[in-house]
Write an enzyme that holds these catalytic residues in place. Structure first.
Site, PDB file in Angstrom:
ATOM      1  CD  GLU A 167      47.332  35.141  33.300  1.00  0.00           C
ATOM      2  OE1 GLU A 167      47.201  36.082  34.095  1.00  0.00           O
ATOM      3  OE2 GLU A 167      46.568  34.941  32.349  1.00  0.00           O
ATOM      4  CD  GLU A 377      43.359  31.737  32.941  1.00  0.00           C
ATOM      5  OE1 GLU A 377      43.093  32.932  32.702  1.00  0.00           O
ATOM      6  OE2 GLU A 377      43.914  31.358  33.983  1.00  0.00           O
TER       7      GLU A 377
HETATM    8  C1  BGP Z   1      43.915  35.727  34.052  1.00  0.00           C
HETATM    9  C2  BGP Z   1      43.956  34.946  35.327  1.00  0.00           C
HETATM   10  C3  BGP Z   1      42.647  34.439  35.793  1.00  0.00           C
HETATM   11  C4  BGP Z   1      41.457  35.316  35.465  1.00  0.00           C
HETATM   12  C5  BGP Z   1      41.524  35.931  34.089  1.00  0.00           C
HETATM   13  C6  BGP Z   1      40.551  37.047  33.845  1.00  0.00           C
HETATM   14  O1  BGP Z   1      44.857  36.720  34.092  1.00  0.00           O
HETATM   15  O2  BGP Z   1      44.822  33.846  35.223  1.00  0.00           O
HETATM   16  O3  BGP Z   1      42.774  34.137  37.144  1.00  0.00           O
HETATM   17  O4  BGP Z   1      41.106  36.152  36.470  1.00  0.00           O
HETATM   18  O5  BGP Z   1      42.781  36.428  33.776  1.00  0.00           O
HETATM   19  O6  BGP Z   1      41.033  38.209  34.416  1.00  0.00           O
HETATM   20  P1  BGP Z   1      40.105  39.238  35.157  1.00  0.00           P
HETATM   21  O7  BGP Z   1      39.393  38.437  36.198  1.00  0.00           O
HETATM   22  O8  BGP Z   1      41.031  40.242  35.726  1.00  0.00           O
HETATM   23  O9  BGP Z   1      39.209  39.796  34.133  1.00  0.00           O
END
Ligand code: BGP
Length: 478
Positions: A167, A377
């Site tokens: 990201e 993800e």
């Molecule tokens: C993405 C990231 C992850 C993870 C996920 C959930 O942006 O790659 O590292 O954290 O999102 O986000 P959050 O933890 O802010 O809810």
């Protein structure tokens, strides 16, 4: 839509990131990262939470891999902490750091789990931030390439799947535009320039990988938020075009086409924010685009966009409290704004739940880039409650089931999908949301500090997904 079969080689996986799980933040010779320092600045993270210990995966990785084995996981995506193996970001290598990842990779392979390795999931060595401003300077390029080469040379004979950057759009936007991640800056041109530098880093590393003839596949993971227009009115439709040209396609084209959309360029030139992009840069980006094996996609939600007049709303912060409905409208005056979508549900953190939008987004990718896609993800952040010694997370199962079905529909429509990783395997430290926003299939007891692992209901359910190669998610399935 028709359903298709998931291929017998489909990578059913789950993911994590070094800073969010490892802990051991200053053990065994590890250098500090920009996150180790950022979390110490009052007010930067939810109630001052940090990843100093996180889930203590550094010490408990065998236990975690044991759960993965029990689940039958085909792939585990994790990231390497750059300062753990190169404490100063360059120069002297930390043997204990190398050993940790070697052990983890060995453990995974011994249990028939494919390691999918991310080189950069946001924990830049602080030393490089101090030396030349980190990603803001092109001096980072040779350092990043050397770090990548070290990883390929050291782990490349065991690792087949590489994600160069996680990201880059989020860490540059939050770091250089919204001032919510390190280094906490807020300037449109700096954001775009920094993003451009990440795209060059991706392209250079992909070239190195291919020219070095390392075996395997390589790409980067972009956070992709496809969008719907709020209405069929011309103004909202135009806002949608503006959104894609300055957002999704801007971000993805740099990596997977080697160019930037004209409409986006026109706007950024008009506001004096267009980064310096040379012909040589574009050539590098194009080579990186052609040589990338897959597009990594992190998908959580869609946006709904509407017309935003020249004096309309600007960018707003994020809901980091979990108080549903507290997210404010956000936008770029004169281009678009994101509005509440009445057709879908939302999470407590105001992220829309839109599996159909996922299928739509995957089909758009297929049409625009015609490359294989790897979902690195996808998951649901929620408040979980421990009841009768477990977590009955039917809501997470529902979210995942619908999104896996959406993947299947995309495959039926012609998308070449290689795999799917849930975010996350265990609960993790959520950057700005502390430990309450949970995503895992395995619960971690952060409250007592024991960090005990407990399988959630979603654990057994995902095990069935893997066993049935996804058919239990299809219409009429469990
Ligand atoms: C993405 C990231 C992850 C993870 C996920 C959930 O942006 O790659 O590292 O954290 O999102 O986000 P959050 O933890 O802010 O809810």
């Amino acid at each position: 839509m028709n359903s298709a079969q998931f291929s017998p080689h489909f990578l059913w996986g789950s993911a994590s990131a070094a800073y969010q799980v490892e802990g051991a933040y200053q053990e065994d010779g590890k250098g500090l990262s920009i996150w180790d320092n950022w979390v110490r600045i009052p007010g930067k993270t939810y109630r001052g939470t940090n990843g100093d210990i996180a889930t203590d995966h550094y010490h408990r990785y065998k236990e975690d891999v044991g759960y993965m084995k029990e689940m039958g996981l085909k792939a585990y995506r994790f990231s390497i902490s750059w300062p753990r193996i190169l404490p100063q970001g360059r120069g002297i290598v930390n043997p204990a750091g190398i050993r940790f990842y070697q052990n983890l990779i060995d453990e995974l392979i011994a249990n028939d789990i494919e390691p999918v390795v991310t080189l950069y999931h946001w924990d830049l060595p602080q030393a490089l931030q101090d030396k030349y401003g980190g990603w803001e300077s092109r001096k980072i390029l040779p350092d990043f390439v050397n770090y990548a080469k070290l990883c390929f040379d050291t782990f490349g004979h065991r690792v087949k799947y590489w994600v160069v950057l996680n990201e880059p759009n989020i860490f540059t936007q939050l770091g250089y535009l919204l001032a919510l991640h390190p280094p906490g800056k807020s300037d449109l041109k700096t954001f775009l320039t920094t993003y451009h530098t990440t795209a060059l880093a991706h392209a250079q590393v992909v070239k190195l990988f291919k020219e070095g003839q390392y075996p395997g596949y390589i790409g980067s993971s972009i956070a992709y938020t496809p969008a719907h227009a709020a209405s069929t009115e011309d103004q909202d439709q135009q806002a949608l075009e503006n959104y894609y040209a300055t957002n999704c396609w801007w971000l993805l084209d740099a990596y997977y086409k080697g160019s930037y959309p004209d409409l986006g360029q026109a706007y950024f030139k008009k506001v004096g924010a267009m980064p310096a992009v040379s012909e040589e840069d574009l050539q590098t980006l194009r080579q990186g685009a052609v040589l990338s094996d897959f597009i990594g996609i992190n998908y959580y939600q869609t946006a709904m966009v509407a017309h935003n007049p020249p004096h309309g709303v600007g960018l707003s912060g994020l809901n980091t409290t979990g108080e549903k409905g507290s997210q404010k409208e956000s936008g770029v005056p004169g281009l678009y704004k994101t509005v509440f979508n009445p057709n879908v549900d939302y999470t407590d953190w105001d992220w829309s739940i839109d599996p159909q939008g996922f299928t739509m987004g995957l089909i758009q990718l297929q049409q625009r880039y015609n490359k294989p896609v790897f979902i690195s993800e996808n998951g649901l952040g929620a408040f979980d409650k421990l009841e009768d010694g477990t977590i009955h997370d039917e809501y997470r199962i529902d979210y995942l089931r619908r999104h896996i079905r959406a993947c299947n529909e995309a495959i039926a429509a012609g998308v070449d999908l290689w795999g799917y990783c849930t975010w996350s395997f265990t609960d993790v430290f959520s950057w700005l949301n502390g430990f309450r926003k949970r995503y895992g299939l395995v619960h971690i007891d952060f409250e007592s500090g024991s960090l005990n692992r407990t399988k959630k209901d979603s654990f057994a359910w995902y095990k069935r997904v893997i066993e049935t190669n996804g058919t239990n998610c299809l219409q009429g399935g469990e």
